[in-house]
Design a protein around this motif. Structure first.
Motif, PDB file in Angstrom:
ATOM      1  N   LEU A 171      -8.421  -1.369 -12.882  1.00  0.00           N
ATOM      2  CA  LEU A 171      -8.026  -2.735 -12.511  1.00  0.00           C
ATOM      3  C   LEU A 171      -6.770  -2.725 -11.649  1.00  0.00           C
ATOM      4  N   ALA A 172      -5.754  -1.963 -12.106  1.00  0.00           N
ATOM      5  CA  ALA A 172      -4.476  -1.948 -11.385  1.00  0.00           C
ATOM      6  C   ALA A 172      -4.651  -1.313  -9.993  1.00  0.00           C
ATOM      7  N   LEU A 173      -5.425  -0.220  -9.908  1.00  0.00           N
ATOM      8  CA  LEU A 173      -5.587   0.448  -8.618  1.00  0.00           C
ATOM      9  C   LEU A 173      -6.447  -0.377  -7.661  1.00  0.00           C
ATOM     10  N   LEU A 174      -7.503  -1.022  -8.202  1.00  0.00           N
ATOM     11  CA  LEU A 174      -8.321  -1.894  -7.345  1.00  0.00           C
ATOM     12  C   LEU A 174      -7.479  -3.034  -6.804  1.00  0.00           C
ATOM     13  N   SER A 175      -6.575  -3.543  -7.655  1.00  0.00           N
ATOM     14  CA  SER A 175      -5.674  -4.599  -7.205  1.00  0.00           C
ATOM     15  C   SER A 175      -4.823  -4.081  -6.040  1.00  0.00           C
ATOM     16  N   GLY A 176      -4.365  -2.816  -6.145  1.00  0.00           N
ATOM     17  CA  GLY A 176      -3.582  -2.198  -5.068  1.00  0.00           C
ATOM     18  C   GLY A 176      -4.390  -2.113  -3.779  1.00  0.00           C
ATOM     19  N   ILE A 177      -5.682  -1.782  -3.893  1.00  0.00           N
ATOM     20  CA  ILE A 177      -6.538  -1.679  -2.697  1.00  0.00           C
ATOM     21  C   ILE A 177      -6.702  -3.056  -2.045  1.00  0.00           C
TER      22      ILE A 177
ATOM     23  N   SER B  43       1.741  -0.389  -6.811  1.00  0.00           N
ATOM     24  CA  SER B  43       2.523   0.155  -5.682  1.00  0.00           C
ATOM     25  C   SER B  43       1.714   1.153  -4.862  1.00  0.00           C
ATOM     26  N   VAL B  44       0.599   1.615  -5.419  1.00  0.00           N
ATOM     27  CA  VAL B  44      -0.262   2.551  -4.686  1.00  0.00           C
ATOM     28  C   VAL B  44      -0.750   1.899  -3.385  1.00  0.00           C
ATOM     29  N   SER B  45      -0.640   0.560  -3.307  1.00  0.00           N
ATOM     30  CA  SER B  45      -1.089  -0.138  -2.097  1.00  0.00           C
ATOM     31  C   SER B  45      -0.346   0.359  -0.863  1.00  0.00           C
ATOM     32  N   VAL B  46       0.938   0.784  -1.037  1.00  0.00           N
ATOM     33  CA  VAL B  46       1.680   1.263   0.140  1.00  0.00           C
ATOM     34  C   VAL B  46       1.088   2.585   0.637  1.00  0.00           C
ATOM     35  N   VAL B  47       0.552   3.379  -0.293  1.00  0.00           N
ATOM     36  CA  VAL B  47      -0.066   4.648   0.107  1.00  0.00           C
ATOM     37  C   VAL B  47      -1.404   4.368   0.801  1.00  0.00           C
ATOM     38  N   ILE B  48      -2.175   3.414   0.236  1.00  0.00           N
ATOM     39  CA  ILE B  48      -3.478   3.076   0.836  1.00  0.00           C
ATOM     40  C   ILE B  48      -3.270   2.431   2.207  1.00  0.00           C
ATOM     41  N   SER B  49      -2.182   1.657   2.322  1.00  0.00           N
ATOM     42  CA  SER B  49      -1.905   0.960   3.582  1.00  0.00           C
ATOM     43  C   SER B  49      -1.719   1.934   4.743  1.00  0.00           C
ATOM     44  N   LEU B  50      -1.225   3.141   4.430  1.00  0.00           N
ATOM     45  CA  LEU B  50      -0.907   4.104   5.491  1.00  0.00           C
ATOM     46  C   LEU B  50      -2.155   4.516   6.291  1.00  0.00           C
ATOM     47  N   PRO B  51      -3.206   5.086   5.645  1.00  0.00           N
ATOM     48  CA  PRO B  51      -4.412   5.411   6.426  1.00  0.00           C
ATOM     49  C   PRO B  51      -5.091   4.175   7.001  1.00  0.00           C
ATOM     50  N   LEU B  52      -5.011   3.043   6.257  1.00  0.00           N
ATOM     51  CA  LEU B  52      -5.632   1.805   6.730  1.00  0.00           C
ATOM     52  C   LEU B  52      -4.963   1.356   8.031  1.00  0.00           C
ATOM     53  N   THR B  53      -3.611   1.419   8.054  1.00  0.00           N
ATOM     54  CA  THR B  53      -2.881   1.022   9.264  1.00  0.00           C
ATOM     55  C   THR B  53      -3.178   1.986  10.408  1.00  0.00           C
ATOM     56  N   LEU B  54      -3.327   3.282  10.085  1.00  0.00           N
ATOM     57  CA  LEU B  54      -3.652   4.270  11.130  1.00  0.00           C
ATOM     58  C   LEU B  54      -4.974   3.902  11.810  1.00  0.00           C
ATOM     59  N   ILE B  55      -5.989   3.577  10.990  1.00  0.00           N
ATOM     60  CA  ILE B  55      -7.312   3.218  11.537  1.00  0.00           C
ATOM     61  C   ILE B  55      -7.211   1.917  12.337  1.00  0.00           C
ATOM     62  N   LEU B  56      -6.542   0.922  11.742  1.00  0.00           N
ATOM     63  CA  LEU B  56      -6.437  -0.385  12.405  1.00  0.00           C
ATOM     64  C   LEU B  56      -5.642  -0.290  13.714  1.00  0.00           C
TER      65      LEU B  56
END
Lengths: 411, 84
Positions: free
Chosen positions: A13-19, A279-292
């Motif tokens: 739940l917490a990690l999906l929320s981060g995504i 807070s894992v969202s900041v880690v997920i944001s990194l590859p996401l921002t690279l692609i975007l």
């Protein structure tokens, strides 16, 4: 029906929320670059459109899937249908809305005030430290050392991952550490309180909680924003909301899922742990921002991964994952089955409920008079904090400790 | 009407825990299933609409292969951490 390991459910739940949070942040960037550059107007538009989207979701969730169940139970098994909050619950939701509005307006102010907000916004991750104090207030129990280590690893990791070359603006930093983080703290704290209130034997559901807290946030934002940028911002926001309804609605739909999953996780664990995991969202944001940034170079800025900055970000990611692994060390869960002296009744119920680590106490009819559920960090703590207390209670004739090896919970 | 919560404490034959768990997980009324070490092997928490429904449910559980004994405890009153 799906039964999931309780521990996995909490982390999922917490990690999906981060995504969902990282997807929402990416959409926010798109809207602020392409649609609404003024951050105050963007905040107003988000909450106005968000209120409509959330009420629509609540209506859909209240429809019946079959004779027995609401559609909303797919997302939260506790969903009770449309529910108007009253008394204590209403107070928690209003305060949550106020906290969210303060945090949002502060965020918008920071974005408008500082040339490079990305140099100060990573410090929003420090809100986890505020939440540790909140957990102390709610649970009256000190976090264990490994939890404190893990929190700081995650917080520092998240800051390192999202660092930018910009110069730190002290006024902006003060705003982040002051009203913004305090607003977020109030928002999370009151949501946790609301989530733990029981209605018809079930915890208040995350869908109603999210919808009502957002409606109160909208009211507070509509009151606060015009005081800073003038009443004409309301008219402008309505016009933009109508013109770009669907893209803002998508953003708020992502926000809905991010928060509903977050609130469900809040009902299962400590606020600080949930926040640290999100807070894992900041880690997920990194590859996401690279692609975007590769697909839409005019909207998204390519994160700096060269030289020392690249190394710092990798260290940050390692910190976040190390911290999360440390947090996921399993807790000891157990049941104590108790036989009591006749007539001990509610006095014993109260005595048992004051013991640290007790999740809930059930007075039962059967071979045993009470079933107590315990959740504690280690077996050693279970002995010191729980068993030592139990043996001193004179109303107890006999008790049996049962350790839980694995556990599944209805999703 | 308020729902009825109950704990069903179960003892199983050696080597049948996984099979019993699989069968228990098919029960819609089960909200928690804990595999345990101690006097009992499995603790199931169920939520039903009435005592009659609870009776039917325990009958159903008794039919699962591998279960030696069940002890049912109906919850009369409960204090959760937040109410404490």
């Amino acid at each position: 029906m799906i039964l999931l390991r309780r521990k996995y459910l909490f982390y999922t739940l917490a990690l999906l929320s981060g995504i969902f949070t990282s997807l929402m942040v990416a959409t926010d960037v798109w809207i602020t670059v392409r649609v609404v550059p003024n951050p105050y107007v963007f905040a107003l538009c988000s909450f106005m459109v968000g209120s409509i989207v959330h009420v629509l979701i609540l209506i859909i969730a209240t429809a019946k899937m079959n004779r027995k169940k609401f559609i909303g139970t797919v997302l939260d098994p506790n969903f009770l249908g449309f529910f108007i909050p009253k008394n204590g619950l209403l107070k928690h939701l209003i305060l949550a809305g106020l906290g969210n509005a303060i945090s949002t307006i502060s965020y918008v102010y920071v974005v408008a005030l500082t040339q490079d907000p990305s140099s100060v916004l990573p410090f929003t991750n420090l809100v986890t430290a505020y939440l540790i104090i909140g957990d102390l207030m709610i649970e009256k129990e000190k976090p264990v050392l490994i939890e404190v280590h893990a929190f700081f690893m995650i917080i520092l990791g998240a800051i390192l991952v999202s660092l930018s070359r910009g110069i730190i603006n002290l006024a902006g930093l003060a705003l982040v550490l002051g009203p913004m983080n305090l607003g977020t703290f109030l928002y999370v704290y009151e949501q946790k309180k609301a989530r733990t209130i029981k209605i018809r034997g079930k915890r208040y559901d995350s869908i109603n909680l999210r919808v009502w807290s957002l409606l109160f946030t909208t009211i507070f934002v509509i009151i606060m924003a015009p005081l800073i940028v003038g009443p004409e911002s309301i008219v402008l926001s309505i016009v933009i909301s109508i013109a770009h309804f669907f893209v803002i609605a998508l953003d708020m739909l992502l926000a809905f899922f991010a928060y509903v999953l977050y609130i469900r996780a809040l009902g299962m664990g400590k606020m600080s742990v949930v926040n640290a995991l999100v807070s894992v969202s900041v880690v997920i944001s990194l590859p996401l921002t690279l692609i975007l940034a590769w697909v839409f170079p005019d909207v998204y800025i390519l994160p700096d991964l060269s030289g020392v900055f690249g190394l710092v970000r990798i260290i940050g990611i390692i910190f976040v994952f190390l911290g999360m692994t440390a947090l996921s060390f399993s807790e000891v869960v157990g049941y104590i089955l108790i036989k009591s002296r006749p007539g001990s009744g509610s006095k014993l119920l109260k005595k048992l409920s004051t013991i640290k680590g007790v999740e809930y106490v059930s007075a039962t009819a059967g071979k045993y008079d009470y079933i107590v559920r315990i959740k504690i960090r280690s077996l050693g703590k279970a002995y010191e904090n729980v068993l030592q207390k139990i043996i001193k209670i004179e109303e107890i004739i006999d008790f049996v400790w049962i350790s839980v090896l694995k556990e599944w919970e209805l999703v | 009407m308020d729902k009825v919560n109950a704990y069903i404490l179960i003892n199983v034959k050696v080597g049948t825990t996984a099979h019993v768990f699989n069968e228990l997980s098919k029960i819609d009324e089960a909200t928690h299933i804990s595999l345990t070490a101690g006097e009992f092997d499995i603790i199931v928490r169920v939520t039903v609409n009435s005592l009659e429904e609870l009776f039917n449910l325990t009958e159903k559980i008794h039919k699962i292969d591998g279960i030696i004994k069940t002890v049912t405890h109906v919850v009369e009153k409960e204090l959760s951490k937040t109410e404490i």
